[in-house]
Design a protein around this motif. Structure first.
Motif, PDB file in Angstrom:
ATOM      1  N   ALA A   1      -8.768  -0.835   1.385  1.00  0.00           N
ATOM      2  CA  ALA A   1      -9.225  -1.664   0.566  1.00  0.00           C
ATOM      3  C   ALA A   1      -9.272  -1.404  -0.802  1.00  0.00           C
ATOM      4  N   ASP A   2      -9.228   0.037  -0.959  1.00  0.00           N
ATOM      5  CA  ASP A   2      -9.098   0.464  -2.486  1.00  0.00           C
ATOM      6  C   ASP A   2      -7.532  -0.018  -3.097  1.00  0.00           C
ATOM      7  N   LEU A   3      -6.773   0.353  -2.090  1.00  0.00           N
ATOM      8  CA  LEU A   3      -5.120   0.081  -2.563  1.00  0.00           C
ATOM      9  C   LEU A   3      -4.765  -1.359  -2.702  1.00  0.00           C
ATOM     10  N   ASP A   4      -5.553  -2.109  -1.976  1.00  0.00           N
ATOM     11  CA  ASP A   4      -5.369  -3.662  -2.362  1.00  0.00           C
ATOM     12  C   ASP A   4      -6.050  -3.899  -3.500  1.00  0.00           C
ATOM     13  N   ALA A   5      -7.174  -3.657  -3.961  1.00  0.00           N
ATOM     14  CA  ALA A   5      -7.761  -3.926  -5.168  1.00  0.00           C
ATOM     15  C   ALA A   5      -7.089  -3.415  -6.319  1.00  0.00           C
ATOM     16  N   VAL A   6      -6.574  -2.142  -6.064  1.00  0.00           N
ATOM     17  CA  VAL A   6      -5.500  -1.791  -7.287  1.00  0.00           C
ATOM     18  C   VAL A   6      -4.110  -2.698  -7.511  1.00  0.00           C
ATOM     19  N   PHE A   7      -3.752  -2.780  -6.282  1.00  0.00           N
ATOM     20  CA  PHE A   7      -2.466  -3.713  -6.602  1.00  0.00           C
ATOM     21  C   PHE A   7      -2.743  -5.035  -6.897  1.00  0.00           C
ATOM     22  N   ALA A   8      -4.005  -5.599  -6.786  1.00  0.00           N
ATOM     23  CA  ALA A   8      -4.102  -7.054  -7.078  1.00  0.00           C
ATOM     24  C   ALA A   8      -4.146  -6.849  -8.868  1.00  0.00           C
ATOM     25  N   GLY A   9      -4.391  -5.974  -9.296  1.00  0.00           N
ATOM     26  CA  GLY A   9      -4.367  -5.640 -10.725  1.00  0.00           C
ATOM     27  C   GLY A   9      -2.859  -5.706 -11.207  1.00  0.00           C
ATOM     28  N   TYR A  10      -1.949  -4.927 -10.493  1.00  0.00           N
ATOM     29  CA  TYR A  10      -0.558  -4.939 -10.684  1.00  0.00           C
ATOM     30  C   TYR A  10      -0.020  -6.486 -10.682  1.00  0.00           C
ATOM     31  N   LEU A  11      -0.405  -7.016  -9.723  1.00  0.00           N
ATOM     32  CA  LEU A  11       0.087  -8.310  -9.261  1.00  0.00           C
ATOM     33  C   LEU A  11      -0.138  -9.370 -10.373  1.00  0.00           C
ATOM     34  N   GLU A  12      -1.440  -9.399 -10.745  1.00  0.00           N
ATOM     35  CA  GLU A  12      -1.793 -10.284 -11.859  1.00  0.00           C
ATOM     36  C   GLU A  12      -0.970  -9.937 -12.992  1.00  0.00           C
ATOM     37  N   ALA A  13      -0.636  -8.755 -13.609  1.00  0.00           N
ATOM     38  CA  ALA A  13       0.340  -8.558 -14.638  1.00  0.00           C
ATOM     39  C   ALA A  13       1.604  -8.839 -14.169  1.00  0.00           C
ATOM     40  N   TYR A  14       2.227  -8.675 -12.955  1.00  0.00           N
ATOM     41  CA  TYR A  14       3.504  -8.845 -12.670  1.00  0.00           C
ATOM     42  C   TYR A  14       3.849 -10.603 -12.813  1.00  0.00           C
ATOM     43  N   GLU A  15       2.877 -11.382 -12.337  1.00  0.00           N
ATOM     44  CA  GLU A  15       2.895 -12.791 -12.070  1.00  0.00           C
ATOM     45  C   GLU A  15       2.860 -13.221 -13.638  1.00  0.00           C
TER      46      GLU A  15
ATOM     47  N   ARG B   1       1.023  -1.100  -0.096  1.00  0.00           N
ATOM     48  CA  ARG B   1      -0.076  -0.051  -0.034  1.00  0.00           C
ATOM     49  C   ARG B   1       0.882   1.240  -0.090  1.00  0.00           C
ATOM     50  N   ARG B   2       1.906   0.974   0.617  1.00  0.00           N
ATOM     51  CA  ARG B   2       2.855   2.345   1.000  1.00  0.00           C
ATOM     52  C   ARG B   2       3.369   2.552  -0.482  1.00  0.00           C
ATOM     53  N   ARG B   3       3.753   1.444  -1.182  1.00  0.00           N
ATOM     54  CA  ARG B   3       4.282   1.820  -2.507  1.00  0.00           C
ATOM     55  C   ARG B   3       3.254   2.426  -3.440  1.00  0.00           C
ATOM     56  N   LEU B   4       2.102   2.073  -3.369  1.00  0.00           N
ATOM     57  CA  LEU B   4       1.093   2.522  -4.164  1.00  0.00           C
ATOM     58  C   LEU B   4       0.769   4.113  -4.007  1.00  0.00           C
ATOM     59  N   ARG B   5       0.803   4.332  -2.666  1.00  0.00           N
ATOM     60  CA  ARG B   5       0.730   5.750  -2.088  1.00  0.00           C
ATOM     61  C   ARG B   5       1.572   6.586  -2.899  1.00  0.00           C
ATOM     62  N   ASP B   6       3.056   6.123  -2.821  1.00  0.00           N
ATOM     63  CA  ASP B   6       4.042   6.961  -3.618  1.00  0.00           C
ATOM     64  C   ASP B   6       3.702   7.001  -5.244  1.00  0.00           C
ATOM     65  N   VAL B   7       3.323   5.815  -5.827  1.00  0.00           N
ATOM     66  CA  VAL B   7       3.165   5.847  -7.200  1.00  0.00           C
ATOM     67  C   VAL B   7       1.999   6.383  -7.985  1.00  0.00           C
ATOM     68  N   LEU B   8       0.816   6.018  -7.233  1.00  0.00           N
ATOM     69  CA  LEU B   8      -0.427   6.533  -7.658  1.00  0.00           C
ATOM     70  C   LEU B   8      -0.477   7.903  -8.172  1.00  0.00           C
TER      71      LEU B   8
ATOM     72  N   GLY C   1      -1.506  10.364 -11.834  1.00  0.00           N
ATOM     73  CA  GLY C   1      -2.673  11.101 -11.674  1.00  0.00           C
ATOM     74  C   GLY C   1      -3.789  10.391 -11.190  1.00  0.00           C
ATOM     75  N   LEU C   2      -3.492   9.285 -10.308  1.00  0.00           N
ATOM     76  CA  LEU C   2      -4.830   8.654  -9.935  1.00  0.00           C
ATOM     77  C   LEU C   2      -4.967   8.587  -8.460  1.00  0.00           C
ATOM     78  N   PRO C   3      -6.234   8.683  -8.073  1.00  0.00           N
ATOM     79  CA  PRO C   3      -6.572   9.030  -6.665  1.00  0.00           C
ATOM     80  C   PRO C   3      -5.963   7.942  -5.592  1.00  0.00           C
ATOM     81  N   VAL C   4      -5.679   8.204  -4.463  1.00  0.00           N
ATOM     82  CA  VAL C   4      -5.204   6.926  -3.494  1.00  0.00           C
ATOM     83  C   VAL C   4      -6.315   7.019  -2.496  1.00  0.00           C
ATOM     84  N   GLY C   5      -6.938   5.650  -2.615  1.00  0.00           N
ATOM     85  CA  GLY C   5      -8.192   5.359  -1.721  1.00  0.00           C
ATOM     86  C   GLY C   5      -7.742   5.040  -0.343  1.00  0.00           C
ATOM     87  N   ASP C   6      -8.532   4.131   0.248  1.00  0.00           N
ATOM     88  CA  ASP C   6      -8.401   3.609   1.365  1.00  0.00           C
ATOM     89  C   ASP C   6      -7.770   2.165   1.348  1.00  0.00           C
TER      90      ASP C   6
END
Length: 234
Positions: A86-100, A68-75, A79-84
């Motif tokens: 749960a929001d950050l976990d959902a966003v990271f899941a999208g990145y993780l799918e691409a990374y895998e 989450r801390r990494r996303l708070r730096d990068v989002l 130009g994207l919002p930083v949510g709570d």
């Protein structure tokens, strides 16, 4: 005298982490359709990794929180919002799918494993990652069961650069530190810390960034068997 055991790092050593991240970021941000992106998104992402992973390694943040801390730096850079959380976990899941999906081994891994086996050198893997993900990486790369035991910071309870992780790894492997050679791309984590625990070490300096004075240094895993024999004392 027993042959040394070669203790390999995973990310940046066997797995092309930087290349995998680069491809993952391209796929992920294409789906996000950000209105803007920094010129060096890869650099910003890797910098956020370096900044926040230590908090997980020293036990002051959970693995999910360092993400989450990494996303708070990068989002904000996208130009994207930083949510709570749960929001950050959902966003990271999208990145993780691409990374895998982007996980790829370096092209020198197969040659190196063949050389090490031919020289009668056993191997194991020591990584700071979490057990489930690191096992999945080895499976995806076709290395599961071929590189010896997998030891992780999560299961050992301590992480690089704490020398104790190398001491514990040697105990698990049934080898005295002097009979183990650490090989990895991070000089501080894989070389300096290993030597502090009494192991020998080889720095895999893939990007040729130094330190140039390192006495056991290579830019490729090819020829590793000879380097292991010549690594010298801890």
């Amino acid at each position: 005298m027993a042959h040394p055991l070669v203790l390999l790092d995973l990310d940046g050593t066997l797995l092309d982490h930087r290349g995998s991240v680069d491809r993952a970021l391209r796929a992920w941000t294409a789906r996000l359709a950000p209105p803007r992106a920094p010129a060096d998104l890869l650099g910003a992402w890797l910098a956020a990794e370096r900044r926040h992973l230590p908090a997980w390694r020293d036990g002051t943040a959970s693995f999910a929180e360092q993400r989450r801390r990494r996303l708070r730096d990068v989002l904000p850079l996208l130009g994207l919002p930083v949510g709570d959380d749960a929001d950050l976990d959902a966003v990271f899941a999208g990145y993780l799918e691409a990374y895998e999906a982007a996980w790829t081994a370096f092209d020198d891994v197969e040659d190196a494993l063949a050389e090490l086996a031919g020289a009668g050198l056993a191997t194991a893997v020591l990584t700071n990652g979490v057990e489930e993900q690191q096992r999945a990486k080895l499976a995806r790369l076709g290395l599961a069961g071929r590189v010896g035991p997998l030891l992780t910071a999560e299961t050992l309870g301590v992480a690089k650069p704490d020398p104790r992780v190398f001491t514990l790894a040697c105990e698990r492997l049934g080898r005295p530190p002097a009979q183990v050679v650490s090989v990895g791309d991070d000089h501080a984590l894989d070389v300096v810390a290993a030597r502090a625990a009494g192991l020998r070490a080889v720095h895999l300096d893939r990007r040729d960034e130094g330190p140039a004075g390192e006495r056991a240094r290579t830019t490729t895993l090819r020829g590793l068997a000879a380097l292991v024999r010549d690594a010298g004392p801890a």
